[in-house]
Design a protein around this motif. Structure first.
Motif, PDB file in Angstrom:
ATOM      1  N   GLY A 450       0.822  -1.206   0.000  1.00 31.05           N
ATOM      2  CA  GLY A 450       0.000   0.000   0.000  1.00 31.05           C
ATOM      3  C   GLY A 450       0.855   1.254   0.000  1.00 31.05           C
ATOM      4  O   GLY A 450       2.089   1.186  -0.072  1.00 31.05           O
ATOM      5  N   PRO A 451       0.221   2.405   0.080  1.00 32.64           N
ATOM      6  CA  PRO A 451       0.968   3.666   0.089  1.00 32.64           C
ATOM      7  C   PRO A 451       1.867   3.769   1.313  1.00 32.64           C
ATOM      8  O   PRO A 451       1.500   3.330   2.405  1.00 32.64           O
ATOM      9  CB  PRO A 451      -0.128   4.732   0.130  1.00 32.64           C
ATOM     10  CG  PRO A 451      -1.375   4.035   0.556  1.00 32.64           C
ATOM     11  CD  PRO A 451      -1.237   2.619   0.140  1.00 32.64           C
ATOM     12  N   CYS A 452       3.058   4.338   1.130  1.00 32.45           N
ATOM     13  CA  CYS A 452       3.975   4.543   2.259  1.00 32.45           C
ATOM     14  C   CYS A 452       3.560   5.831   2.980  1.00 32.45           C
ATOM     15  O   CYS A 452       4.212   6.866   2.863  1.00 32.45           O
ATOM     16  CB  CYS A 452       5.425   4.618   1.785  1.00 32.45           C
ATOM     17  SG  CYS A 452       6.589   4.749   3.151  1.00 32.45           S
ATOM     18  N   SER A 453       2.448   5.737   3.701  1.00 32.82           N
ATOM     19  CA  SER A 453       1.905   6.918   4.385  1.00 32.82           C
ATOM     20  C   SER A 453       2.702   7.202   5.661  1.00 32.82           C
ATOM     21  O   SER A 453       3.359   6.314   6.203  1.00 32.82           O
ATOM     22  CB  SER A 453       0.416   6.714   4.676  1.00 32.82           C
ATOM     23  OG  SER A 453       0.173   5.424   5.198  1.00 32.82           O
ATOM     24  N   PRO A 454       2.658   8.434   6.151  1.00 29.60           N
ATOM     25  CA  PRO A 454       3.508   8.851   7.280  1.00 29.60           C
ATOM     26  C   PRO A 454       3.306   8.042   8.551  1.00 29.60           C
ATOM     27  O   PRO A 454       4.224   7.914   9.365  1.00 29.60           O
ATOM     28  CB  PRO A 454       3.089  10.306   7.514  1.00 29.60           C
ATOM     29  CG  PRO A 454       2.432  10.750   6.255  1.00 29.60           C
ATOM     30  CD  PRO A 454       1.841   9.544   5.627  1.00 29.60           C
ATOM     31  N   TYR A 455       2.093   7.460   8.712  1.00 29.18           N
ATOM     32  CA  TYR A 455       1.799   6.700   9.939  1.00 29.18           C
ATOM     33  C   TYR A 455       2.762   5.527  10.135  1.00 29.18           C
ATOM     34  O   TYR A 455       2.947   5.057  11.248  1.00 29.18           O
ATOM     35  CB  TYR A 455       0.360   6.160   9.912  1.00 29.18           C
ATOM     36  CG  TYR A 455      -0.650   7.093   9.289  1.00 29.18           C
ATOM     37  CD1 TYR A 455      -0.880   8.353   9.830  1.00 29.18           C
ATOM     38  CD2 TYR A 455      -1.368   6.725   8.149  1.00 29.18           C
ATOM     39  CE1 TYR A 455      -1.806   9.222   9.245  1.00 29.18           C
ATOM     40  CE2 TYR A 455      -2.292   7.577   7.563  1.00 29.18           C
ATOM     41  CZ  TYR A 455      -2.503   8.825   8.108  1.00 29.18           C
ATOM     42  OH  TYR A 455      -3.409   9.680   7.536  1.00 29.18           O
ATOM     43  N   GLN A 456       3.371   5.040   9.037  1.00 32.64           N
ATOM     44  CA  GLN A 456       4.295   3.908   9.133  1.00 32.64           C
ATOM     45  C   GLN A 456       5.470   4.212  10.067  1.00 32.64           C
ATOM     46  O   GLN A 456       6.043   3.309  10.660  1.00 32.64           O
ATOM     47  CB  GLN A 456       4.826   3.530   7.744  1.00 32.64           C
ATOM     48  CG  GLN A 456       3.773   2.952   6.818  1.00 32.64           C
ATOM     49  CD  GLN A 456       4.372   2.326   5.576  1.00 32.64           C
ATOM     50  OE1 GLN A 456       5.581   2.122   5.483  1.00 32.64           O
ATOM     51  NE2 GLN A 456       3.525   2.004   4.603  1.00 32.64           N
ATOM     52  N   PHE A 457       5.808   5.512  10.183  1.00 30.92           N
ATOM     53  CA  PHE A 457       6.957   5.891  10.996  1.00 30.92           C
ATOM     54  C   PHE A 457       6.562   6.222  12.442  1.00 30.92           C
ATOM     55  O   PHE A 457       7.336   6.804  13.187  1.00 30.92           O
ATOM     56  CB  PHE A 457       7.685   7.054  10.328  1.00 30.92           C
ATOM     57  CG  PHE A 457       8.132   6.707   8.922  1.00 30.92           C
ATOM     58  CD1 PHE A 457       9.207   5.858   8.721  1.00 30.92           C
ATOM     59  CD2 PHE A 457       7.439   7.180   7.813  1.00 30.92           C
ATOM     60  CE1 PHE A 457       9.605   5.501   7.439  1.00 30.92           C
ATOM     61  CE2 PHE A 457       7.821   6.830   6.528  1.00 30.92           C
ATOM     62  CZ  PHE A 457       8.906   5.989   6.339  1.00 30.92           C
ATOM     63  N   ARG A 458       5.318   5.817  12.797  1.00 27.73           N
ATOM     64  CA  ARG A 458       4.865   5.955  14.187  1.00 27.73           C
ATOM     65  C   ARG A 458       4.412   4.610  14.764  1.00 27.73           C
ATOM     66  O   ARG A 458       3.777   4.561  15.801  1.00 27.73           O
ATOM     67  CB  ARG A 458       3.697   6.956  14.261  1.00 27.73           C
ATOM     68  CG  ARG A 458       4.068   8.393  13.943  1.00 27.73           C
ATOM     69  CD  ARG A 458       4.763   9.073  15.087  1.00 27.73           C
ATOM     70  NE  ARG A 458       5.133  10.452  14.766  1.00 27.73           N
ATOM     71  CZ  ARG A 458       5.731  11.284  15.614  1.00 27.73           C
ATOM     72  NH1 ARG A 458       6.021  10.874  16.838  1.00 27.73           N
ATOM     73  NH2 ARG A 458       6.046  12.512  15.239  1.00 27.73           N
ATOM     74  N   LEU A 459       4.731   3.518  14.052  1.00 31.24           N
ATOM     75  CA  LEU A 459       4.298   2.190  14.519  1.00 31.24           C
ATOM     76  C   LEU A 459       5.151   1.684  15.673  1.00 31.24           C
ATOM     77  O   LEU A 459       4.657   0.999  16.566  1.00 31.24           O
ATOM     78  CB  LEU A 459       4.356   1.183  13.363  1.00 31.24           C
ATOM     79  CG  LEU A 459       3.264   1.278  12.293  1.00 31.24           C
ATOM     80  CD1 LEU A 459       3.629   0.437  11.079  1.00 31.24           C
ATOM     81  CD2 LEU A 459       1.910   0.839  12.861  1.00 31.24           C
ATOM     82  N   VAL A 460       6.454   1.990  15.626  1.00 27.11           N
ATOM     83  CA  VAL A 460       7.388   1.453  16.638  1.00 27.11           C
ATOM     84  C   VAL A 460       8.367   2.536  17.084  1.00 27.11           C
ATOM     85  O   VAL A 460       8.488   3.581  16.450  1.00 27.11           O
ATOM     86  CB  VAL A 460       8.196   0.250  16.072  1.00 27.11           C
ATOM     87  CG1 VAL A 460       7.296  -0.923  15.758  1.00 27.11           C
ATOM     88  CG2 VAL A 460       8.978   0.667  14.813  1.00 27.11           C
ATOM     89  N   GLY A 461       9.058   2.241  18.175  1.00 22.98           N
ATOM     90  CA  GLY A 461      10.184   3.068  18.614  1.00 22.98           C
ATOM     91  C   GLY A 461       9.794   4.360  19.292  1.00 22.98           C
ATOM     92  O   GLY A 461       8.622   4.585  19.626  1.00 22.98           O
ATOM     93  N   PRO A 462      10.773   5.263  19.508  1.00 18.97           N
ATOM     94  CA  PRO A 462      10.520   6.544  20.167  1.00 18.97           C
ATOM     95  C   PRO A 462       9.477   7.356  19.391  1.00 18.97           C
ATOM     96  O   PRO A 462       9.537   7.422  18.163  1.00 18.97           O
ATOM     97  CB  PRO A 462      11.884   7.250  20.116  1.00 18.97           C
ATOM     98  CG  PRO A 462      12.882   6.184  19.838  1.00 18.97           C
ATOM     99  CD  PRO A 462      12.182   5.109  19.103  1.00 18.97           C
ATOM    100  N   GLY A 463       8.522   7.923  20.099  1.00 23.04           N
ATOM    101  CA  GLY A 463       7.475   8.699  19.429  1.00 23.04           C
ATOM    102  C   GLY A 463       6.370   7.838  18.850  1.00 23.04           C
ATOM    103  O   GLY A 463       5.538   8.309  18.080  1.00 23.04           O
ATOM    104  N   LYS A 464       6.349   6.549  19.224  1.00 25.72           N
ATOM    105  CA  LYS A 464       5.295   5.630  18.743  1.00 25.72           C
ATOM    106  C   LYS A 464       3.915   6.218  19.061  1.00 25.72           C
ATOM    107  O   LYS A 464       3.683   6.766  20.140  1.00 25.72           O
ATOM    108  CB  LYS A 464       5.476   4.285  19.446  1.00 25.72           C
ATOM    109  CG  LYS A 464       4.425   3.250  19.108  1.00 25.72           C
ATOM    110  CD  LYS A 464       4.685   1.953  19.869  1.00 25.72           C
ATOM    111  CE  LYS A 464       3.552   0.966  19.655  1.00 25.72           C
ATOM    112  NZ  LYS A 464       3.778  -0.296  20.375  1.00 25.72           N
ATOM    113  N   TRP A 465       2.997   6.094  18.080  1.00 26.49           N
ATOM    114  CA  TRP A 465       1.633   6.630  18.251  1.00 26.49           C
ATOM    115  C   TRP A 465       0.639   5.471  18.242  1.00 26.49           C
ATOM    116  O   TRP A 465       0.636   4.665  17.307  1.00 26.49           O
ATOM    117  CB  TRP A 465       1.336   7.630  17.130  1.00 26.49           C
ATOM    118  CG  TRP A 465      -0.072   8.122  17.096  1.00 26.49           C
ATOM    119  CD1 TRP A 465      -0.814   8.591  18.135  1.00 26.49           C
ATOM    120  CD2 TRP A 465      -0.922   8.207  15.936  1.00 26.49           C
ATOM    121  NE1 TRP A 465      -2.073   8.969  17.715  1.00 26.49           N
ATOM    122  CE2 TRP A 465      -2.165   8.743  16.358  1.00 26.49           C
ATOM    123  CE3 TRP A 465      -0.759   7.899  14.584  1.00 26.49           C
ATOM    124  CZ2 TRP A 465      -3.228   8.963  15.491  1.00 26.49           C
ATOM    125  CZ3 TRP A 465      -1.804   8.125  13.707  1.00 26.49           C
ATOM    126  CH2 TRP A 465      -3.027   8.652  14.163  1.00 26.49           C
TER     127      TRP A 465
END
Length: 481
Positions: A450-465
């Motif tokens: 699917g699209p590489c939407s920005p949410y992918q960079f909040r799935l894990v790690g510091p700043g996880k949403w």
């Protein structure tokens, strides 16, 4: 130890920088010379000195699911592509939601940023600001430069012989606001970028004739792609990036040109880029091909010479009775507040930065330039991730020997997903595809294909949403809505 951070500008990058500092326990002070947040997207009726300027009808080129802040989706009912006023409203809501406004000093101009005498030990900066005619100096442990690059117009008049003999009116596209005053005129627009194409199309509704001059051509893409879906949700995917990386260059180039020509043959419309396989950022305009087909926009090669009332083009054709010339010739990178201009060095309109963020050869990496990277991808999530990376560097959590050996991007064309993944890996927020496939196959398939939407960079790690997984699984629902 970095604690106090100066943020220059309260546009989309400056707000991300302010928020990232707060999340890491730092004390940001954001300086904004206008009276509102939004930077480029804060529309005013007149172009203002030292500020980015847009015309009244600017719309976004990235869709809402791809261009949002990674932990703050657009409301469900917003259209996929937005008018600047609606995007400005979203930016204001972001600032309010994360309580950023109290850290911003409005109507305050940064006039000087210089190293402290003991910089090699402390990494500190002296920041001079002016408000209501009064100057103030403060010391900061780090600086984030978020002033953008659509401020200082590039008007290369020396490249256009005879322009000073021309009796009509000419100006840079940053001065353009709306079309009405050009009713019935013959207008030449120089420059086949997004602004040049937008202005040419808009003027074609009122002008007697519009000519659009291009030196090297460009790929022109529509915002609306297969089955009416947004282009970037179909094009910017991990699978396509992976495929592009493993295919032989010749096949990859062939597929690229074929994809760009899928809706119309650029050659037939006088738009074909001189370098067919160049991956430079395409122009987004849904109306230009039909305006050319209707004859109200006529494509022209580069200008050879201006005369009093006419223009000679490189192909020998002459256009008489031209009333107005709009130079949509882009912008220069400039940081007039930097006392030592070798820190952020601009040469031939290029800036060299480590990872596209840090100026090289500083004793202490305590200044970051945010939002200068150009890629086939949205700027808001890019700036957001750059800020998250830069703040970690300020705190000394990541850099090490890489700083010495590292690669430097020269302004700053890069592949969107590769670049985002590189920053994300460094700070521990890139999703692990294999682990995701084993633990959450439904999500894994959406992330890869699917699209590489920005949410992918909040799935894990510091700043996880906590809302990131749901946002990815429902992104097509919001698109359709």
């Amino acid at each position: 130890m970095v604690r106090r951070v100066a943020v220059v500008g309260a546009g989309v990058s400056g707000l991300a920088a302010t928020k990232c500092c707060l999340e890491e326990g730092l004390e940001p002070t954001c300086f904004e010379q206008s009276e509102n947040v939004g930077g480029l997207w804060y529309y005013t009726d007149q172009a203002e000195e030292g500020r980015a300027s847009i015309y009244r009808t600017v719309f976004t080129n990235s869709c809402k699911e791809m261009m949002c802040y990674s932990d703050f989706p657009f409301p469900d009912d917003h259209p996929n592509y937005m008018h600047n006023a609606r995007l400005q409203h979203y930016i204001c809501k972001y600032a309010e939601h994360f309580d950023l406004l109290r850290h911003i000093r409005f109507k305050t101009l940064v006039t000087k940023v210089k190293k402290r005498p003991d910089f090699s030990v402390t990494g500190q900066w002296e920041v001079v600001t002016r408000r209501d005619g009064k100057e103030e100096t403060a010391v900061f442990d780090a600086v984030m430069v978020c002033s953008g690059h659509h401020v200082y117009p590039n008007l290369p008049l020396a490249q256009f012989p005879g322009i000073h003999k021309f009796k009509g009116c000419y100006f840079h596209s940053r001065e353009y606001k709306e079309p009405e005053k050009f009713r019935g005129k013959k207008v030449l627009v120089i420059g086949l970028g997004n602004s040049g194409c937008d202005i040419a199309v808009e003027l074609s509704t009122v002008a007697s004739q519009v000519y659009l001059s291009s030196r090297s051509g460009s790929w022109v893409m529509s915002r609306v792609w297969d089955n009416g879906y947004p282009w970037d949700m179909l094009v910017i995917t991990r699978f396509r990036t992976w495929l592009g990386n493993i295919l032989p260059r010749a096949i990859s180039d062939w597929l690229y040109v074929r994809g760009m020509n899928r809706f119309f043959k650029h050659e037939n419309f006088g738009l074909m880029p001189l370098d067919r396989t160049s991956r430079k950022e395409p122009v987004f305009n849904d109306d230009l091909p039909s305006r050319i087909a209707c004859g109200v926009v006529v494509m022209k090669p580069n200008v050879k010479e201006f005369r009093e009332t006419s223009v000679l083009f490189q192909d020998g054709t002459v256009q008489d009775d031209v009333d107005v010339v709009v130079f949509a010739t882009g912008y220069s990178y400039s940081y007039p507040f930097m006392e030592d201009d070798s820190i952020i060095k601009c040469r031939d309109n290029q800036v060299t930065l480590y990872k596209g963020i840090l100026p090289p050869r500083l004793e202490k990496p305590t200044i970051a330039v945010i939002g200068l990277v150009q890629s086939l991808g949205p700027i808001i999530p890019t700036a957001d991730l750059q800020c998250r990376w830069a703040v970690k560097v300020f705190q000394g959590r990541w850099l090490g020997k890489c700083w010495v050996k590292g690669y430097f991007l020269t302004t700053l064309q890069t592949d969107y997903i590769s670049y985002m993944d590189e920053l994300a890996s460094a700070i521990g927020v890139k999703p692990n595809m294999l682990k995701l496939l084993l633990t959450d196959p439904q999500l894994a398939l959406k992330v890869v294909f699917g699209p590489c939407s920005p949410y992918q960079f909040r799935l894990v790690g510091p700043g996880k949403w906590s809302g990131a997984r749901k946002a990815i699984l429902t992104q097509w629902d919001r698109t359709l809505q």
